[in-house]
Design a protein around this motif. Structure first.
Motif, PDB file in Angstrom:
ATOM      1  N   ASP A 310       0.835  -1.203   0.000  1.00 49.74           N
ATOM      2  CA  ASP A 310       0.000   0.000   0.000  1.00 49.74           C
ATOM      3  C   ASP A 310       0.867   1.249   0.000  1.00 49.74           C
ATOM      4  N   GLU A 311       0.350   2.300  -0.636  1.00 43.53           N
ATOM      5  CA  GLU A 311       0.972   3.614  -0.572  1.00 43.53           C
ATOM      6  C   GLU A 311       0.358   4.376   0.593  1.00 43.53           C
ATOM      7  N   GLY A 312       1.171   4.720   1.561  1.00 45.40           N
ATOM      8  CA  GLY A 312       0.651   5.456   2.707  1.00 45.40           C
ATOM      9  C   GLY A 312      -0.132   4.560   3.646  1.00 45.40           C
ATOM     10  N   TYR A 313      -1.225   5.122   4.176  1.00 44.75           N
ATOM     11  CA  TYR A 313      -2.051   4.420   5.160  1.00 44.75           C
ATOM     12  C   TYR A 313      -3.520   4.518   4.729  1.00 44.75           C
ATOM     13  N   PRO A 314      -3.913   3.734   3.714  1.00 45.69           N
ATOM     14  CA  PRO A 314      -5.263   3.897   3.160  1.00 45.69           C
ATOM     15  C   PRO A 314      -6.368   3.200   3.939  1.00 45.69           C
ATOM     16  N   ASN A 315      -6.033   2.362   4.917  1.00 48.30           N
ATOM     17  CA  ASN A 315      -7.036   1.570   5.622  1.00 48.30           C
ATOM     18  C   ASN A 315      -7.244   2.130   7.026  1.00 48.30           C
ATOM     19  N   ALA A 316      -8.457   1.961   7.535  1.00 44.29           N
ATOM     20  CA  ALA A 316      -8.811   2.546   8.833  1.00 44.29           C
ATOM     21  C   ALA A 316      -9.453   1.513   9.737  1.00 44.29           C
ATOM     22  N   GLY A 317      -9.346   1.738  11.036  1.00 38.57           N
ATOM     23  CA  GLY A 317      -9.963   0.884  12.041  1.00 38.57           C
ATOM     24  C   GLY A 317     -10.092   1.643  13.348  1.00 38.57           C
ATOM     25  N   GLU A 318     -10.482   0.943  14.409  1.00 32.51           N
ATOM     26  CA  GLU A 318     -10.647   1.540  15.736  1.00 32.51           C
ATOM     27  C   GLU A 318      -9.952   0.674  16.774  1.00 32.51           C
ATOM     28  N   LEU A 319      -9.321   1.327  17.741  1.00 30.86           N
ATOM     29  CA  LEU A 319      -8.696   0.606  18.845  1.00 30.86           C
ATOM     30  C   LEU A 319      -9.768   0.137  19.814  1.00 30.86           C
ATOM     31  N   ASP A 320      -9.638  -1.115  20.284  1.00 29.12           N
ATOM     32  CA  ASP A 320     -10.649  -1.650  21.192  1.00 29.12           C
ATOM     33  C   ASP A 320     -10.062  -2.357  22.412  1.00 29.12           C
ATOM     34  N   PHE A 321      -8.728  -2.425  22.496  1.00 30.19           N
ATOM     35  CA  PHE A 321      -8.145  -3.145  23.630  1.00 30.19           C
ATOM     36  C   PHE A 321      -6.715  -2.679  23.853  1.00 30.19           C
ATOM     37  N   ALA A 322      -6.332  -2.603  25.129  1.00 30.35           N
ATOM     38  CA  ALA A 322      -4.942  -2.351  25.520  1.00 30.35           C
ATOM     39  C   ALA A 322      -4.623  -3.249  26.696  1.00 30.35           C
ATOM     40  N   GLU A 323      -3.444  -3.812  26.709  1.00 33.00           N
ATOM     41  CA  GLU A 323      -3.034  -4.693  27.798  1.00 33.00           C
ATOM     42  C   GLU A 323      -3.073  -3.944  29.120  1.00 33.00           C
ATOM     43  N   ASN A 324      -3.247  -4.692  30.220  1.00 35.89           N
ATOM     44  CA  ASN A 324      -3.399  -4.062  31.529  1.00 35.89           C
ATOM     45  C   ASN A 324      -2.076  -3.738  32.219  1.00 35.89           C
ATOM     46  N   ARG A 325      -0.951  -3.962  31.553  1.00 32.81           N
ATOM     47  CA  ARG A 325       0.336  -3.631  32.152  1.00 32.81           C
ATOM     48  C   ARG A 325       1.366  -3.395  31.055  1.00 32.81           C
ATOM     49  N   ILE A 326       2.431  -2.690  31.415  1.00 24.60           N
ATOM     50  CA  ILE A 326       3.540  -2.428  30.507  1.00 24.60           C
ATOM     51  C   ILE A 326       4.585  -3.514  30.686  1.00 24.60           C
TER      52      ILE A 326
END
Length: 453
Positions: A310-326
């Motif tokens: 792909d050229e650039g960033y043509p696709n889109a989505g949504e964040l739905d989860f993040a881990e509970n610790r680093i």
């Protein structure tokens, strides 16, 4: 003092090379004259007696010396005047900084993953009698994948039913025995212990009948499990066990195939701790003090991503989860996003370039990145003042945009901010020198008389 005659004064200016050539010819004549003097020609010394011939030779020698100085003076006086050619200022290309709405992004490397993955295993032991799908087929939930030989399970069901009949027959005898003991006990012909034994025996057979019925259900369930169906809709892998293979149920049960669901597709990537803190600080700035942060699955944070082709960033989505610790080993936290994949374009395991916005859009001053120069750890631009003289403007760099433009920020402690009316040299930087004039040209190659009012 010797003065040049008007005849010796040049009527026009000549080049430097011509003047040097004339002077060389005059000097050559003088040297030649001196070389041709007779060897006997000498100058008088104290006590020396001069003959008339020597006197005449000395007079000629004196005359030659005088002529030598006359020629030298004439050459210096008649030398043509050299006029220096006027040097024009170098040409450079200039343009105004551009004001544009930009958003600060962070780029990451990510991978795709299926939103659901199932390893298909058999719940019962038996031989594979039929493979009911084609490798790589798109299946729906409940579609038949494998069929085991049903005969052992059918026989087990029949045996369990016979066991139920046997228990029911024993139950009838126990009921009759209980009724007889009750009648004898009421007539005082039987004992209480015999009655209690009869009641216990009848209840025992009642329980055995329930066990037999549950056993039949269990055997029927094993028969149902002999037909292995797809637990989810998705893309099935190849058959790892084919017809005739024995399937063992229990701890050593093998994987028969796998099914993945890829609509929507998951995108996993790791965010560094610094970016995570900056993002939280930015979003907490507009919230009341002590407010609970909005969960990531509720915030619906958008992100863009692109495949390797792909050229650039043509696709889109949504964040739905993040881990509970680093992760303390890497200093990153795992984040997941979802994106629609109805056309099956994204395959699990693909590498992606992910871009996430970390702030809201804002107006920024941008210039071509090629116009930025470095002085050790300092960055600066070459600009023009009202007299077309080059001046240096120290700047602080922002992000580099996809089109080669660079966001410019005013450095700390500087009062001269770059604005849209300034002229920045973008081409010909090697010809421009600070505090020297230049001839500005626009991007189309046309000369600009004056770059500033």
């Amino acid at each position: 003092m010797y003065k040049r005659s008007k005849a010796c004064q040049p009527a026009r200016s000549i080049s430097i090379s011509q003047a040097l050539e004339n002077l060389a010819l005059n000097l050559f004549d003088i040297v030649l004259t001196l070389l041709l003097l007779p060897a006997s020609a000498t100058f008088p010394t104290p006590g020396m007696v001069l003959t008339p011939k020597d006197t005449l030779s000395m007079n000629f020698r004196s005359l030659e010396v005088v002529l030598f100085f006359v020629i030298v003076i004439s050459c210096s006086g008649c030398a043509p005047e050299v006029v220096a050619e006027k040097v024009e200022p170098p040409k450079v290309t200039v343009q105004h900084p551009v004001m544009r709405e930009v958003v600060d992004y962070k780029d990451y490397n990510g991978t795709t993953a299926a939103c659901a993955t199932v390893e298909v295993r058999s719940r019962v032991r038996g031989h594979v009698d039929k493979v009911a799908f084609v490798d790589g087929q798109d299946v729906k939930e409940g579609d038949v994948l494998f069929e085991l030989d049903p005969r052992p399970f059918q026989l087990a069901i029949a045996s369990a039913k016979e066991e139920l009949k046997l228990a029911q027959a024993q139950q009838e005898g126990a009921i009759h025995d209980e009724d007889r003991q009750k009648s004898l006990f009421e007539k005082s012909a039987g004992t209480k212990s015999d009655l209690d034994k009869a009641i216990a025996m009848r209840k025992s057979w009642d329980a055995r009948i329930e066990i037999a019925r549950e056993e039949i259900k269990s055997k029927e369930l094993d028969l149902a499990y002999s037909t292995i169906k797809a637990p989810i809709a998705g893309l099935v892998s190849r058959a790892l066990l084919t017809q005739g293979n024995l399937v063992n149920a229990g701890g050593s049960d093998p994987v028969m195939t796998t099914i993945i669901a890829i609509d929507p597709i998951y995108v996993y990537f790791n965010v560094d701790e610094r970016t995570l803190l900056e993002y939280r600080d930015h979003h907490r700035a507009g919230q009341p003090k002590g407010a609970t942060p909005t969960p990531i699955n509720v915030a619906k944070i958008p992100f863009q991503f692109g495949l390797e082709t792909d050229e650039g960033y043509p696709n889109a989505g949504e964040l739905d989860f993040a881990e509970n610790r680093i992760d303390s080993a890497t200093g990153t936290i795992e984040v997941r996003g979802t994106a629609p994949n109805a056309d099956r374009r994204y395959v699990p395991g693909s590498r992606l370039r992910v871009r996430v916005a970390i702030n809201e859009p804002y107006q920024a001053t941008i210039v071509p990145d090629t116009a930025i120069l470095s002085d050790q750890d300092r960055k600066y631009l070459l600009c023009l003042n009202q007299e077309n003289v080059v001046i240096r403007r120290d700047v602080s760099l922002g992000k580099l945009l996809d089109d080669g433009m660079r966001v410019i920020r005013t450095p700390t402690g500087s009062s001269a901010a770059l604005n849209s009316s300034d002229w920045v040299i973008v081409n010909g930087l090697q010809r421009a020198r600070v505090n020297y004039p230049v001839q500005p040209m626009d991007t189309e190659g046309k000369a600009l008389a004056q770059v500033a009012p």
